[in-house]
Design an enzyme around this catalytic site. Structure first.
Site, PDB file in Angstrom:
ATOM      1  N   GLU A   1       0.845  -1.189   0.000  1.00 25.01           N
ATOM      2  CA  GLU A   1       0.000   0.000   0.000  1.00 25.01           C
ATOM      3  C   GLU A   1       0.883   1.243   0.000  1.00 25.01           C
ATOM      4  O   GLU A   1       0.406   2.348   0.220  1.00 25.01           O
ATOM      5  CB  GLU A   1      -0.976   0.004   1.179  1.00 25.01           C
ATOM      6  CG  GLU A   1      -0.350  -0.118   2.542  1.00 25.01           C
ATOM      7  CD  GLU A   1      -1.389  -0.124   3.658  1.00 25.01           C
ATOM      8  OE1 GLU A   1      -2.046   0.912   3.845  1.00 25.01           O
ATOM      9  OE2 GLU A   1      -1.518  -1.159   4.336  1.00 25.01           O
TER      10      GLU A   1
ATOM     11  N   CYS B   1      -3.500  -3.396   4.554  1.00 24.21           N
ATOM     12  CA  CYS B   1      -2.587  -4.427   5.081  1.00 24.21           C
ATOM     13  C   CYS B   1      -3.020  -5.845   4.704  1.00 24.21           C
ATOM     14  O   CYS B   1      -2.301  -6.807   4.967  1.00 24.21           O
ATOM     15  CB  CYS B   1      -2.494  -4.311   6.599  1.00 24.21           C
ATOM     16  SG  CYS B   1      -2.133  -2.657   7.151  1.00 24.21           S
TER      17      CYS B   1
ATOM     18  N   THR C   1       3.514   3.779  15.859  1.00 21.06           N
ATOM     19  CA  THR C   1       3.172   2.520  15.185  1.00 21.06           C
ATOM     20  C   THR C   1       3.698   2.469  13.744  1.00 21.06           C
ATOM     21  O   THR C   1       3.211   1.699  12.937  1.00 21.06           O
ATOM     22  CB  THR C   1       1.642   2.273  15.204  1.00 21.06           C
ATOM     23  OG1 THR C   1       0.992   3.331  14.479  1.00 21.06           O
ATOM     24  CG2 THR C   1       1.103   2.227  16.605  1.00 21.06           C
TER      25      THR C   1
ATOM     26  N   HIS D   1      -2.001 -10.122  12.358  1.00 26.07           N
ATOM     27  CA  HIS D   1      -1.526  -8.849  11.812  1.00 26.07           C
ATOM     28  C   HIS D   1      -1.279  -7.941  13.015  1.00 26.07           C
ATOM     29  O   HIS D   1      -2.156  -7.782  13.869  1.00 26.07           O
ATOM     30  CB  HIS D   1      -2.586  -8.244  10.895  1.00 26.07           C
ATOM     31  CG  HIS D   1      -2.324  -6.803  10.561  1.00 26.07           C
ATOM     32  ND1 HIS D   1      -1.163  -6.398   9.944  1.00 26.07           N
ATOM     33  CD2 HIS D   1      -3.046  -5.675  10.789  1.00 26.07           C
ATOM     34  CE1 HIS D   1      -1.198  -5.083   9.789  1.00 26.07           C
ATOM     35  NE2 HIS D   1      -2.325  -4.615  10.300  1.00 26.07           N
TER      36      HIS D   1
ATOM     37  N   ASN E   1       5.199  -1.724  12.383  1.00 23.79           N
ATOM     38  CA  ASN E   1       4.194  -2.241  11.451  1.00 23.79           C
ATOM     39  C   ASN E   1       4.786  -2.405  10.054  1.00 23.79           C
ATOM     40  O   ASN E   1       5.448  -1.504   9.541  1.00 23.79           O
ATOM     41  CB  ASN E   1       3.003  -1.265  11.407  1.00 23.79           C
ATOM     42  CG  ASN E   1       1.781  -1.878  10.748  1.00 23.79           C
ATOM     43  OD1 ASN E   1       1.832  -2.992  10.223  1.00 23.79           O
ATOM     44  ND2 ASN E   1       0.674  -1.158  10.787  1.00 23.79           N
TER      45      ASN E   1
HETATM   46  N1  CAA Z   1       1.695   3.191  30.793  1.00 23.06           N
HETATM   47  C1  CAA Z   1       1.151   2.065  30.276  1.00 23.06           C
HETATM   48  N2  CAA Z   1       0.115   2.067  29.389  1.00 23.06           N
HETATM   49  C2  CAA Z   1      -0.347   3.270  28.975  1.00 23.06           C
HETATM   50  C3  CAA Z   1       0.181   4.479  29.469  1.00 23.06           C
HETATM   51  C4  CAA Z   1       1.252   4.405  30.414  1.00 23.06           C
HETATM   52  N3  CAA Z   1       1.814   5.503  30.919  1.00 23.06           N
HETATM   53  N4  CAA Z   1      -0.477   5.494  28.874  1.00 23.06           N
HETATM   54  C5  CAA Z   1      -1.402   4.941  28.051  1.00 23.06           C
HETATM   55  N5  CAA Z   1      -1.324   3.608  28.116  1.00 23.06           N
HETATM   56  C6  CAA Z   1      -2.105   2.615  27.370  1.00 23.06           C
HETATM   57  C7  CAA Z   1      -3.585   2.957  27.271  1.00 23.06           C
HETATM   58  O1  CAA Z   1      -4.282   2.558  28.432  1.00 23.06           O
HETATM   59  C8  CAA Z   1      -3.984   2.167  26.037  1.00 23.06           C
HETATM   60  O2  CAA Z   1      -4.127   0.803  26.374  1.00 23.06           O
HETATM   61  P1  CAA Z   1      -5.404  -0.018  25.814  1.00 23.06           P
HETATM   62  O3  CAA Z   1      -5.368   0.109  24.305  1.00 23.06           O
HETATM   63  O4  CAA Z   1      -5.178  -1.385  26.273  1.00 23.06           O
HETATM   64  O5  CAA Z   1      -6.618   0.641  26.368  1.00 23.06           O
HETATM   65  C9  CAA Z   1      -2.728   2.251  25.152  1.00 23.06           C
HETATM   66  O6  CAA Z   1      -1.659   2.660  26.023  1.00 23.06           O
HETATM   67  C10 CAA Z   1      -2.842   3.261  24.031  1.00 23.06           C
HETATM   68  O7  CAA Z   1      -3.283   4.463  24.582  1.00 23.06           O
HETATM   69  P2  CAA Z   1      -4.251   5.434  23.761  1.00 23.06           P
HETATM   70  O8  CAA Z   1      -5.396   4.648  23.172  1.00 23.06           O
HETATM   71  O9  CAA Z   1      -4.569   6.585  24.614  1.00 23.06           O
HETATM   72  O10 CAA Z   1      -3.244   5.844  22.590  1.00 23.06           O
HETATM   73  P3  CAA Z   1      -3.475   6.782  21.372  1.00 23.06           P
HETATM   74  O11 CAA Z   1      -4.737   7.565  21.468  1.00 23.06           O
HETATM   75  O12 CAA Z   1      -2.216   7.548  21.244  1.00 23.06           O
HETATM   76  O13 CAA Z   1      -3.667   5.794  20.106  1.00 23.06           O
HETATM   77  C11 CAA Z   1      -3.241   4.091  18.500  1.00 23.06           C
HETATM   78  C12 CAA Z   1      -3.047   4.545  19.962  1.00 23.06           C
HETATM   79  C13 CAA Z   1      -4.738   4.094  18.153  1.00 23.06           C
HETATM   80  C14 CAA Z   1      -2.708   2.687  18.298  1.00 23.06           C
HETATM   81  C15 CAA Z   1      -2.469   5.075  17.580  1.00 23.06           C
HETATM   82  O14 CAA Z   1      -1.100   4.901  17.778  1.00 23.06           O
HETATM   83  C16 CAA Z   1      -2.779   4.945  16.111  1.00 23.06           C
HETATM   84  O15 CAA Z   1      -3.704   5.573  15.610  1.00 23.06           O
HETATM   85  N6  CAA Z   1      -1.979   4.108  15.354  1.00 23.06           N
HETATM   86  C17 CAA Z   1      -2.141   3.954  13.918  1.00 23.06           C
HETATM   87  C18 CAA Z   1      -3.363   3.148  13.528  1.00 23.06           C
HETATM   88  C19 CAA Z   1      -3.339   1.741  13.998  1.00 23.06           C
HETATM   89  O16 CAA Z   1      -2.304   1.164  14.207  1.00 23.06           O
HETATM   90  N7  CAA Z   1      -4.529   1.146  14.135  1.00 23.06           N
HETATM   91  C20 CAA Z   1      -4.615  -0.236  14.501  1.00 23.06           C
HETATM   92  C21 CAA Z   1      -5.570  -1.054  13.730  1.00 23.06           C
HETATM   93  S1  CAA Z   1      -5.523  -0.702  11.988  1.00 23.06           S
HETATM   94  C22 CAA Z   1      -4.726  -1.929  11.232  1.00 23.06           C
HETATM   95  O17 CAA Z   1      -4.496  -2.939  11.790  1.00 23.06           O
HETATM   96  C23 CAA Z   1      -4.308  -1.687   9.849  1.00 23.06           C
HETATM   97  C24 CAA Z   1      -2.996  -1.085   9.928  1.00 23.06           C
HETATM   98  O18 CAA Z   1      -2.003  -1.764  10.000  1.00 23.06           O
HETATM   99  C25 CAA Z   1      -2.950   0.381  10.002  1.00 23.06           C
END
Ligand code: CAA
Length: 384
Positions: free
Chosen positions: A79, A111, A152, A233, A275
């Protein structure tokens, strides 16, 4: 007749970012990245590498004079392709010096594309058992500096040779798949970085896994007891844990322990690379086979492939008698350990040098004579 993965190889660039360094630079608790997201390191791509050069480096590990003349198709899943018209596979075929009498094609569905490529290869070999197909899944996962998705990111290529009577694993005829239009992640034609609603994509991933797991069990009259391990994945490694947690209480206590241990084995490479988009689920498989010594020939490994947008497939492999001989964990681990650690400033410079606008001045930010593109004088944006 049985068809499957005869050989598998992996390549990732020689530069790496430590995610504790990144967390500190972004004023975020490093535990969020290491524990909350489950990532320790991230591959960084210099501006003279792209999906084609990474694919060449992965493929060269498994393509040689003995098997190159048996290949009828090169299927390139990505992609983060380099042209909106011409397939990355045709560049790959040229650089591998494969004969002209074969098909080359690029496939795309976020993906998920690598799995379509693998299944298409399987179907072709079923009809032509004396021939082979080269499947490559290569991507640069790029979200942008200072974004939620930055932690990520990652990059690399997986190459797989698909054949009859495979040495590594048979692809079983048990697939279930689904697609549903969702606006969780996309990359407009004029954008170098993905646009993403990360929480929505996480939700869709988890929903599709549970739906497909139920369908898989019904269709194949199986339960979790039939599965020796899962390879997911992994956009980030915590995702695998979230997915497995949804169904693990269907397993006995002993099996729960074993599935969890094997999940950890499958996450090890992703933790260090990030990733791979299309290649990610196959990197999980490779990591599982490299780091778990309790699996045996005949064991069933179930793969969950997911691509935003969204499409998913769940299917299984059966490990073959000599599969361990094909996985050289020591070499792979050594190569990862040898990567050059960048400072956050160096990473940001290298990141920007990969973006389309930076190709105007063609600034080279890093040099490494081990990359295949230098042998051909190729650089991103300046091809042929
Ligand atoms: N210590 C330990 N854990 C902590 C922490 C700390 N100090 N602070 C936060 N966390 C934990 C949170 O509790 C949360 O855990 P859970 O998911 O178990 O609830 C985790 O860290 C992530 O915290 P947030 O949800 O607040 O993080 P975020 O808002 O920054 O978003 C994300 C995380 C959604 C993965 C973001 O990085 C993102 O958008 N990534 C890109 C998209 C992605 O990877 N999506 C996944 C599915 S899509 C897919 O599979 C296709 C592909 O490859 C893209």
């Amino acid at each position: 007749m049985q068809v499957g993965i005869d050989q598998i190889a992996f390549y990732t660039p020689d530069y790496v970012l430590n995610l504790t360094d990144l967390a500190q630079a972004r004023e975020i608790d490093p535990d969020k990245f290491k524990i909350g997201i489950g990532q320790d390191w991230q591959a960084v791509v210099p501006n003279y590498e792209d999906v084609v050069t990474m694919a060449v480096n992965a493929s060269r590990k498994i393509i040689d004079a003995d098997n190159s003349h048996q290949i009828d198709e090169v299927i390139f899943a990505t992609e983060s392709g380099i042209d909106n018209s011409k397939s990355a596979a045709i560049y790959l075929k040229k650089l591998l010096e494969l004969p002209d009498y074969l098909r080359t094609i690029e496939v795309k569905q976020a993906c998920y594309g690598g799995t379509y490529a693998l299944m298409s290869a399987r179907d072709y070999v079923m009809l032509h058992p004396d021939r082979k197909v080269l499947v490559v899944a290569a991507d640069i996962a790029r979200y942008g500096l200072n974004t939620a998705g930055e932690v990520t990111q990652g990059a690399g290529a997986i190459a797989m040779l698909v054949s009859a009577d495979p040495q590594l694993a048979v692809i079983n005829n048990d697939s279930v798949f689904m697609s549903r239009e969702v606006t969780d992640f996309w990359r407009p034609l004029d954008s170098d970085t993905a646009l993403v609603d990360g929480h929505l994509s996480t939700e869709i991933y988890l929903t599709m896994f549970v739906e497909l797991w139920q369908k898989y069990c019904q269709k194949n009259k199986q339960t979790i007891a039939d599965v020796s391990a899962f390879a997911f994945h992994l956009p980030y490694t915590k995702m695998g844990k979230k997915a497995l947690n949804q169904i693990i209480d269907q397993a006995s206590v002993d099996q729960q322990e074993s599935l969890t241990k094997r999940l950890l084995a499958s996450q090890q490479y992703s933790r260090q690379v990030g990733n791979l988009y299309t290649g990610s689920v196959y990197l999980s498989l490779l990591s599982l086979l490299a780091h778990d010594d309790s699996l045996q020939a005949g064991d069933q490994v179930n793969l969950f492939s997911f691509g935003s947008g969204a499409e998913a497939e769940l299917f299984s492999l059966t490990l073959q008698p000599d599969y361990q001989d094909l996985i050289n964990a020591t070499v792979l681990d050594y190569q990862l350990a040898q990567r050059q650690r960048l400072s956050v400033v160096e990473y940001e410079k290298m990141f920007k040098s990969q973006l389309y606008d930076s190709h105007q001045d063609q600034e080279t930010t890093a040099l490494d004579d081990r990359t295949i593109c230098q042998f051909y004088g190729w650089r991103a944006g300046q091809r042929l």
